[in-house]
Write a protein that holds these residues in place. Structure first.
Motif, PDB file in Angstrom:
ATOM      1  N   CYS A   1      47.811 -50.399  42.070  1.00 22.06           N
ATOM      2  CA  CYS A   1      47.606 -51.179  40.887  1.00 22.06           C
ATOM      3  C   CYS A   1      46.231 -50.380  40.107  1.00 22.06           C
ATOM      4  CB  CYS A   1      47.473 -52.606  41.080  1.00 22.06           C
ATOM      5  SG  CYS A   1      46.925 -53.577  39.690  1.00 22.06           S
TER       6      CYS A   1
ATOM      7  N   PHE B   1      44.774 -51.600  37.749  1.00 21.99           N
ATOM      8  CA  PHE B   1      43.734 -52.805  37.269  1.00 21.99           C
ATOM      9  C   PHE B   1      42.965 -53.476  38.409  1.00 21.99           C
ATOM     10  CE2 PHE B   1      47.027 -53.406  33.577  1.00 21.99           C
ATOM     11  CZ  PHE B   1      46.664 -52.447  32.934  1.00 21.99           C
ATOM     12  N   CYS B   2      43.272 -53.177  39.601  1.00 19.96           N
ATOM     13  CA  CYS B   2      42.594 -53.743  40.969  1.00 19.96           C
ATOM     14  C   CYS B   2      41.492 -52.880  41.065  1.00 19.96           C
ATOM     15  CB  CYS B   2      43.315 -53.802  42.085  1.00 19.96           C
ATOM     16  SG  CYS B   2      44.356 -55.279  41.917  1.00 19.96           S
TER      17      CYS B   2
ATOM     18  N   CYS C   1      45.455 -60.023  41.358  1.00 19.04           N
ATOM     19  CA  CYS C   1      46.740 -58.983  41.186  1.00 19.04           C
ATOM     20  C   CYS C   1      47.785 -60.070  41.244  1.00 19.04           C
ATOM     21  CB  CYS C   1      46.733 -57.731  42.057  1.00 19.04           C
ATOM     22  SG  CYS C   1      47.805 -56.554  41.445  1.00 19.04           S
TER      23      CYS C   1
ATOM     24  N   HIS D   1      50.069 -56.594  37.672  1.00 17.30           N
ATOM     25  CA  HIS D   1      48.883 -57.246  37.592  1.00 17.30           C
ATOM     26  C   HIS D   1      48.458 -58.032  36.146  1.00 17.30           C
ATOM     27  CE1 HIS D   1      44.321 -57.269  38.876  1.00 17.30           C
ATOM     28  NE2 HIS D   1      44.276 -58.113  37.855  1.00 17.30           N
TER      29      HIS D   1
END
Ligand code: ZN
Length: 252
Positions: A27, A29-30, A69, A120
């Motif tokens: 991911c 965005f993590c 997430c 996410h």
């Protein structure tokens, strides 16, 4: 009416990561330390430039709603829900003031049939240099059977939907009463993902700023009806009033 086409850059599109159906894809965005082009931040809520700007002649931004997430808008504690909505609306309206844009769209995709690619929780704010989306939106798209009304904000279910089946609308004093608006958004998202239909795992959320007021549409997503794809025929379900009664019974 002049035809408005958005041009999709297929080369950039082919590089985009996808982790809704590919859980092995990490991911993006993590991985907070590698996020670049951050435009604004409020705690773990971040607005940044979209790394894969597939839409030509636009400025695409991504609003990461939370650091978690696997969370979802329908699950946020109220204070976080209000912060996300306030942050999103603030930046959307600010971007609208930029004369570089003919209009600015603000929306959210959730789930495999929503058109989204990253699991996410996030939303998108996209400035369109030459297209005014408002020309395509008719007032009747927001007319419907009232589910609930509080503090001048109304939640209804479309009786004259754009595409058909179930389109939930939030209208009225949505900007003056952002917390009530957020409560209705969350309630509708929660209903769609938990009670509406056992196969419903996807929805979209759209914001519209027309004639000084903000209207909102939420719609569960499945395979789009061929009658709409082929003939532009919207459809109304026979259980429309049953759904209105069911939401009232569960939430109101
Ligand atoms: Zn993530």
């Amino acid at each position: 009416m002049k035809t408005d086409y958005l041009y999709f850059n297929s080369y950039i599109g082919s590089q985009k990561p996808e982790n809704i159906t590919n859980p092995d894809t990490a991911c993006p965005f993590c991985d907070r330390n590698s996020l670049v082009d951050i435009l604004a931040q409020d705690g773990d809520i971040i607005l940044l430039k979209n790394k894969y700007p597939v839409l030509e002649d636009t400025v695409q931004t991504v609003l990461i709603e939370t650091a978690s997430c696997d969370s979802e808008l329908s699950l946020y504690p109220k204070q976080h829900l209000y912060r996300v909505l306030r942050f999103g609306v603030e930046h959307w309206l600010a971007m609208e003031k930029d004369p570089a844009f003919a209009s600015v769209i603000f929306y959210k995709n959730h789930g495999p049939f929503s058109g989204g690619t990253i699991r996410h929780p996030h939303m998108q704010i996209v400035g369109l240099h030459h297209i005014d989306y408002r020309r395509h939106i008719k007032p009747e798209y927001f007319i419907g059977e009232i589910i609930d009304e509080k503090r001048g904000v109304r939640l209804n279910l479309s009786t004259l939907p754009r595409i058909g089946f179930f389109e939930f609308n939030i209208v009225g004093k949505t900007l003056d009463q952002l917390e009530q608006t957020a409560d209705y958004i969350q309630m509708t998202a929660h209903y769609m993902l938990n009670h509406f239909h056992r196969r419903c795992k996807s929805y979209n959320l759209f914001f519209y700023h027309i004639n000084n007021s903000v209207s909102i549409k939420l719609t569960p997503r499945f395979i789009t009806s061929p009658l709409f794809i082929g003939y532009n025929l919207p459809q109304l379900p026979s259980r429309l009033l049953d759904v209105v009664a069911e939401i009232r019974k569960i939430y109101c």
